[in-house]
Design an enzyme around this catalytic site. Structure first.
Site, PDB file in Angstrom:
ATOM      1  N   ASN A 115      46.735  35.817  43.577  1.00 14.77           N
ATOM      2  CA  ASN A 115      48.039  36.512  43.493  1.00 14.77           C
ATOM      3  C   ASN A 115      47.967  37.977  43.912  1.00 14.77           C
ATOM      4  O   ASN A 115      48.960  38.539  44.366  1.00 14.77           O
ATOM      5  CB  ASN A 115      48.673  36.345  42.107  1.00 14.77           C
ATOM      6  CG  ASN A 115      47.836  36.910  40.994  1.00 14.77           C
ATOM      7  OD1 ASN A 115      46.649  37.161  41.170  1.00 14.77           O
ATOM      8  ND2 ASN A 115      48.438  37.114  39.847  1.00 14.77           N
ATOM      9  N   GLU A 175      40.016  38.871  32.708  1.00 13.21           N
ATOM     10  CA  GLU A 175      41.452  39.194  32.771  1.00 13.21           C
ATOM     11  C   GLU A 175      42.165  37.865  32.863  1.00 13.21           C
ATOM     12  O   GLU A 175      42.185  37.247  33.936  1.00 13.21           O
ATOM     13  CB  GLU A 175      41.769  40.020  34.021  1.00 13.21           C
ATOM     14  CG  GLU A 175      41.147  41.383  34.071  1.00 13.21           C
ATOM     15  CD  GLU A 175      41.751  42.340  33.079  1.00 13.21           C
ATOM     16  OE1 GLU A 175      42.801  42.003  32.471  1.00 13.21           O
ATOM     17  OE2 GLU A 175      41.166  43.412  32.889  1.00 13.21           O
ATOM     18  N   CYS A 234      50.051  38.190  36.275  1.00  8.88           N
ATOM     19  CA  CYS A 234      49.740  37.916  34.862  1.00  8.88           C
ATOM     20  C   CYS A 234      50.485  38.868  33.937  1.00  8.88           C
ATOM     21  O   CYS A 234      50.564  38.613  32.735  1.00  8.88           O
ATOM     22  CB  CYS A 234      48.240  37.957  34.626  1.00  8.88           C
ATOM     23  SG  CYS A 234      47.475  39.398  35.314  1.00  8.88           S
ATOM     24  N   GLU A 285      39.931  47.238  33.142  1.00  6.25           N
ATOM     25  CA  GLU A 285      39.697  47.595  34.548  1.00  6.25           C
ATOM     26  C   GLU A 285      40.528  48.818  34.887  1.00  6.25           C
ATOM     27  O   GLU A 285      41.595  49.037  34.308  1.00  6.25           O
ATOM     28  CB  GLU A 285      40.075  46.423  35.446  1.00  6.25           C
ATOM     29  CG  GLU A 285      39.158  45.227  35.220  1.00  6.25           C
ATOM     30  CD  GLU A 285      39.320  44.132  36.251  1.00  6.25           C
ATOM     31  OE1 GLU A 285      40.469  43.806  36.605  1.00  6.25           O
ATOM     32  OE2 GLU A 285      38.297  43.617  36.720  1.00  6.25           O
TER      33      GLU A 285
END
Ligand code: ADP
Length: 481
Positions: free
Chosen positions: A148, A247, A281, A456
């Protein structure tokens, strides 16, 4: 072959057969890329490890210079990379252009952060002894990335790894290997040694994933993708006690209180829900709207959503591109079908768009969603706004936290006390207050609960690639004479 593929991907990465890359907007075959075997990946890991000192022995400033060249090359090729990304993942070109910029921002950020990996000298606890903390690169690392954000999810992992002095092997998603290969090509052009940063494309993600987890050489694995695969990788990494960043999925609530600026909330809802056709997400999964303002919010949101143009990402004015594949389309259809059959009402959308061959789904608003519907529980990953109403603040918080996930949450209110209360009570790693778009390289991105481990971006992101070594130096008593 499209010119942007020829310009950015070495012919050695392409293959006659191998992994097929398809344009989700047209179903046309874009290319075939090399299909790495487990043995070949193990060899690449071994080489990445052997080559490591040539990179880790450089000063952080020297690595920074090389990384900045990589960043510049990425930006010099922004247009071509955006075309490539839109071709393989479908997002509108304007969004792909934005992703190149976003992805490049991580390279720049971590190139600089690499220079600020300070150790500590601890005030001595005993005469003649000195305690210190050294910070050292963790070693050879691996990443498994999703389709994505085919570019930014790689740079968000590779840039801190490389800046810290690690080597990295990246396995991109099967749907989007071309952007990854283009990034690898530009990295090598910039002067990052070949064995220090490698992309391995494959038709067998589970096999290669197992090999990365099982390898005792790989000291750290960073993964972005579904919670189900994250759990598998965590299990598989236990034998080698590997450091992990995960993640994973989200189930983001977007709460609109009765004291909110409704127009601002609608604006936030649009960017947060419909970006990349709902396939991020941190996209809103559940809209929680206070009863007294629900009809106003719904009318404004539905008006905006029904005006959105669906089509190929390369066409002018398109807001919603295709979903990534047939399975994604089936899932969205199943979730909406389940909700409608259980009493939810469609305000707009709720069907496939069949004008062309691609995997298109109409931008949708659906109201009357309840806790027992799959739409409330599962990550939608499609352009569907699920609307739930609530009576008061306590109910909103309870609904928002009623999920195993804890990635991103959003809420709109103009009340300062409520802002603070709600911010504190939301069980999420990231919260947007009167903001629908929160991702930036300067802030820590990551989730709690079953949305993952680690952060991150930001000053914290590089810690994921650093080991702390405590040294106690004794025998320091003595005189100068
Ligand atoms: P999505 O459902 O969004 O495609 P996935 O978690 O399936 O998310 O995919 C994210 C990444 O994980 C991709 O690179 C994919 O190839 C990889 N992947 C999928 N299954 C496995 C697995 N069993 N082991 C390791 N990696 C996997």
């Amino acid at each position: 072959m499209q010119s942007f593929i020829e310009a950015l991907i070495p012919s050695s990465a392409l293959a006659e057969t191998g992994l097929v890359v398809v344009n989700p907007a047209t179903l046309a075959v874009l290319a075939h890329v090399y299909d790495y075997s487990t043995e070949e990946v193990e060899d690449i890991i071994a080489k990445a490890d052997r080559a490591r000192s040539q990179w880790s022995d450089l000063t952080a400033k020297e690595r920074c210079r090389v990384l900045m060249v990589w960043r510049d090359l990425v930006m010099d090729h922004q247009e071509q990379l955006a075309q490539l990304m839109t071709a393989e993942c479908g997002k509108p070109v304007a969004e792909s252009m934005g992703e190149v910029l976003y992805g490049a921002s991580f390279i720049e950020w971590f190139a600089e952060e690499g220079k600020r990996v300070y150790g500590d000298i601890i005030p001595s606890h005993s005469q003649g002894k000195q305690a210190l903390v050294l910070k050292q690169p963790i070693g050879t690392t691996a990443a498994i990335t999703p389709w994505n954000f085919p570019l930014a999810m790689i740079t968000r992992k590779a840039a801190p790894a490389l800046a810290a002095g690690c080597s990295m092997v990246v396995k991109p998603a099967e749907a989007t290997p071309l952007t990854a290969l283009a990034l690898e090509y530009l990295a090598h052009q910039a002067g990052i040694p070949r064995d220090i940063f490698r992309v391995v494309t494959t038709t067998r993600p589970a096999e290669i994933g197992s090999a990365l987890c099982a390898s005792p050489i790989v000291r750290k694995l960073s993964f972005t993708g579904s919670t189900a695969v994250g759990r598998t990788l965590m299990r598989q990494s236990s034998d080698t006690v590997k450091k992990l960043s995960l993640e994973l999925g989200g189930n983001a609530p977007f709460i609109v209180f009765d004291d909110a600026d409704i127009d601002a909330a609608v604006e936030g809802a649009i960017v947060s829900k419909y970006r990349n056709a709902g396939q991020t997400c941190v996209c809103v999964n559940r809209f929680l709207i206070q009863e007294s303002i629900a009809s106003d919010f719904l009318a404004k949101l539905t008006a905006r959503v029904s005006a959105m143009v669906v089509g190929k990402g390369t066409d002018e004015g398109v807001a919603i591109g295709p979903l990534i594949n047939a399975a994604a389309l089936d899932k969205v259809e199943r979730l909406v079908g389940d909700a409608v059959s259980n009493g939810a009402k469609l305000c707009t959308g709720g069907h496939r768009v069949t004008a062309s061959d691609g995997y298109f789904y109409a931008p949708t608003v659906i109201t009357g969603v309840t806790r027992d519907m799959a739409l409330f529980r599962e990550e939608i990953f499609g352009p569907v706004a699920a609307i739930i109403t609530f009576k008061d603040e306590a109910e909103a918080i309870a609904l928002a936290n009623d999920t195993e996930y804890g990635l991103a949450a959003y809420f709109y209110t103009q009340n300062l006390g409520r802002s603070w209360r709600v911010m504190q009570q939301l069980e999420y790693g990231m919260v947007g207050v009167n903001e629908g778009l929160i991702s930036t390289e300067v802030a820590p991105f990551g989730g709690i609960k079953q949305s993952g481990l680690g952060r991150e971006g930001s000053k914290y992101g590089i810690d994921e690639y650093i080991e702390m070594k405590y040294c106690l130096v004794g025998g320091l008593v003595g005189s100068a004479h």
